[in-house]
Motif scaffolding. Structure first.
Motif, short mmCIF file in Angstrom:
data_model
loop_
_atom_site.label_atom_id
_atom_site.label_comp_id
_atom_site.label_asym_id
_atom_site.label_seq_id
_atom_site.Cartn_x
_atom_site.Cartn_y
_atom_site.Cartn_z
N ASN A 194 2.55 -1.75 4.31
CA ASN A 194 1.91 -0.44 4.34
C ASN A 194 3.00 0.62 4.45
O ASN A 194 3.77 0.64 5.40
N ALA A 195 3.05 1.50 3.42
CA ALA A 195 4.10 2.53 3.40
C ALA A 195 3.54 3.90 3.80
O ALA A 195 4.16 4.93 3.52
N LEU A 196 2.40 3.93 4.45
CA LEU A 196 1.76 5.22 4.77
C LEU A 196 2.48 6.00 5.87
O LEU A 196 2.28 7.20 6.02
N LEU A 197 3.33 5.30 6.62
CA LEU A 197 4.10 5.98 7.66
C LEU A 197 5.05 7.02 7.04
O LEU A 197 5.46 7.97 7.69
N LEU A 198 5.39 6.80 5.78
CA LEU A 198 6.33 7.69 5.09
C LEU A 198 5.64 8.99 4.67
O LEU A 198 6.30 9.93 4.26
N VAL B 193 0.85 -1.20 0.00
CA VAL B 193 0.00 0.00 0.00
C VAL B 193 0.88 1.25 0.00
O VAL B 193 1.75 1.41 0.86
N VAL B 194 0.65 2.11 -0.99
CA VAL B 194 1.43 3.34 -1.12
C VAL B 194 0.46 4.52 -1.26
O VAL B 194 -0.50 4.44 -2.03
N GLY B 195 0.71 5.59 -0.52
CA GLY B 195 -0.19 6.75 -0.58
C GLY B 195 0.44 7.90 -1.35
O GLY B 195 1.64 8.15 -1.22
N LEU B 196 -0.36 8.60 -2.15
CA LEU B 196 0.13 9.76 -2.90
C LEU B 196 -0.85 10.92 -2.78
O LEU B 196 -2.06 10.73 -2.90
N PHE B 197 -0.28 12.12 -2.56
CA PHE B 197 -1.11 13.32 -2.51
C PHE B 197 -1.49 13.76 -3.92
O PHE B 197 -0.82 13.40 -4.89
N GLU B 198 -2.52 14.58 -3.98
CA GLU B 198 -2.92 15.21 -5.23
C GLU B 198 -1.89 16.26 -5.62
O GLU B 198 -1.45 17.04 -4.76
N GLN B 199 -1.52 16.33 -6.87
CA GLN B 199 -0.67 17.39 -7.41
C GLN B 199 0.58 17.66 -6.60
O GLN B 199 0.91 18.80 -6.28
#
Ligand code: BES
Ligand code: ZN
Ligand code: ZN
Length: 498
Positions: free
Chosen positions: A110-114, A19-25
């Motif tokens: 889960n890579a959301l800690l980054l 799981v990797v999270g990315l912000f908008e723009q």
């Protein structure tokens, strides 16, 4: 139970899904660049081709095609970077965990800690790991043990690897999350179980078992002892039921500052002779949510070794109609000597609490008492399911509870307890009536009733009728029992003892 471990290198996590999270723009961070390079630019391609924009909770699945141990990447949108908070982190963690489960994963990394964000929330790895781990476990909760057909088809995640740098801080956060979620899920289970299983005796047995396993003491009064003590308000409510009532007192002594938590434990609320309409009567198995929260919070406080003296008080019985039931118009004398005219037998929660609060003040002398009760339908009209209604006499601690609520996102909203509301709770025949003369401000008049049974003990009432159970699931809250209150009260006590 989801097993959680940690790992430093995102490229080496061995799991079905990453799981990797990315912000908008936002440009890719250097860590994401590395991952993108390892994946032959699959991630940046998805972004340029607009298959993924980063909008909050947006999902995009990419195959890793054997380029790393994880088989698939689950991209999740984090939304606007400026808006991101710890609660957003919980929400995306819950959504991602459930999505991974839908993909039939048994394990995920889960890579959301980054994820790096601004704003006033604490952002060390312990706090972030706690938020991710608690939302993951809470999000993956399922109440399935009455399902016997096709059991093997129920999807289940066994483990999560949390990617991050500071293993010591991360494992602190995970350990705390394990305790808080075990206790929150205990509340959920008790609320979801039907009333033929969760009886007053069942709650008493749980208290006894907890007292054997943890540094807690318990005292349990049965009907005979309630009669001796003069707890006639509780006895009035239980009169129509075949189940034995129980009055449970738990104590945990590990500090100077003291406090009591008191929970409404109506294991089924039919309304009594003021019978509820048949529509949704089955929902009234949740009327012991306050009691379950008190049990679980006692457990969590003991497991976390909080430096406090904490009492847990639970008046528990059923509210049933029968030939022996209390009747509208009956008058009883409660534990503190005040007389109550019972005009509506469906306003029973305040009756059991009146004896419990009076007992707490007289026998336990805590510096503060907080009661939790699914007390009124009116609080759902006022606040819906996003906050508990809070009323009380201790403004300083109510402010502290608001803070704890913002931080845990188990929020409370204060309603007034002005003297002007008292008039309509006065009885012509007795000291107080158990319902107001007029149909206004139902949650406040419920609290006003309770206030009659407290002398000078600082007191806060939380009406959790709206927050204890949900009709539809949310990011990390299931349909049914939510477990509301355990995380809130633990956070509050951490502040209270300082
Ligand atoms: N247990 C109910 C309140 C409740 C309603 C809890 C909906 C959860 C969901 C309580 O005992 C009750 O029946 N309250 C009455 C009070 C009234 C008779 C003054 C109510 O809210 O209608
Ligand atoms: Zn009722
Ligand atoms: Zn009730």
């Amino acid at each position: 139970m989801v097993n959680i471990t940690t790992e430093k290198n995102i490229l080496e996590a061995k799991a079905d899904v990453l799981v990797v999270g990315l912000f908008e723009q936002q440009p890719l961070s250097s860590m994401m660049q590395q991952l993108d390079d390892a994946l032959n630019h699959e991630i940046s391609n998805a972004i340029t081709q607009k298959r993924f924009t980063g909008e909050l909770k947006e999902i995009c699945v990419l195959s890793t095609q054997g380029k790393m141990p994880a088989k698939q990447i689950l991209l999740i949108g984090l939304g606007d970077k400026k808006e991101f908070t710890l609660e957003t982190l919980r929400k995306v963690s819950g959504v991602a965990a459930k999505e991974a489960r839908e993909m039939n994963a048994k394990s995920f990394a889960n890579a959301l800690l980054l994820v790096d964000f601004e704003g006033k929330d604490e952002k060390n790895e312990e706090t972030k790991a706690l938020a991710i781990a608690e939302a993951t476990i809470l999000g993956l909760y399922q109440f399935t043990h009455y399902k016997t057909v096709d059991k093997e088809k129920i999807k289940k995640i066994d483990s999560m690897i949390l990617i991050g740098n500071n293993a010591e801080q991360i494992s602190k956060g995970i350990n705390k999350a394990m305790i808080l979620t075990e206790c929150t899920n205990l509340v959920r289970d008790l609320v979801n179980e039907p009333s033929n299983v969760v009886t007053p005796s069942h709650l008493a047995a749980i208290a006894e078992k907890m007292a054997k396993e943890l540094p807690l003491k318990t005292q349990i009064f049965d009907k005979k002892q309630l009669e001796k003590l003069g707890m006639n308000a509780i006895l009035a409510v239980t009169k129509g039921s075949a189940e034995e009532p129980k009055f449970i007192v738990l104590s945990y002594q590990n500090g100077k500052k003291s406090m009591a938590i008191v929970g409404k434990g109506i294991t089924f609320d039919s309304g009594g002779l003021s019978l509820k309409p048949e529509e949704h009567m089955e929902d009234m198995k949740i009327d012991m949510a306050g009691a379950a929260t008190v049990l679980a919070t006692m457990k969590a406080a003991a497991m976390l070794k909080l430096p406090i003296t904490l009492f847990g008080v639970i008046p528990t019985c059923e509210n049933m109609p029968s030939g022996t039931a209390v009747k509208p118009g009956d008058i009883v004398t409660g534990f503190n000597g005040k007389t109550i005219e019972i005009l509506n037998t469906d306003a029973e929660g305040r009756l059991v609490l009146s004896d419990a609060l009076a007992y707490t003040e007289k026998e336990l002398h805590p510096e503060l008492a907080i009661d939790l009760a699914t007390l009124t339908g009116a609080v759902i009209v006022a606040l819906g399911s996003h906050a508990a209604g809070m009323m009380g006499t201790d403004q300083k601690n109510m402010d502290l509870l608001v803070e704890a609520g913002e931080e845990t996102f188990e929020r409370v909203w204060q309603l007034p307890l002005w003297d002007e509301y008292k008039e309509n709770m006065k009885s012509d025949l007795a000291d107080v009536r158990n319902i107001s003369k007029i149909k206004e401000a139902g949650s406040i008049t419920g609290a006003i009733f309770l206030q009659n049974f407290i002398d000078s003990m600082p007191w806060i009432h939380l009406d959790i009728a709206g927050t204890a159970s949900l009709n539809d699931e949310r990011e990390y809250l299931p349909k049914g029992g939510t477990g509301y209150g355990v995380r809130l009260l633990i956070k509050f006590m951490e502040k209270y003892v300082q």
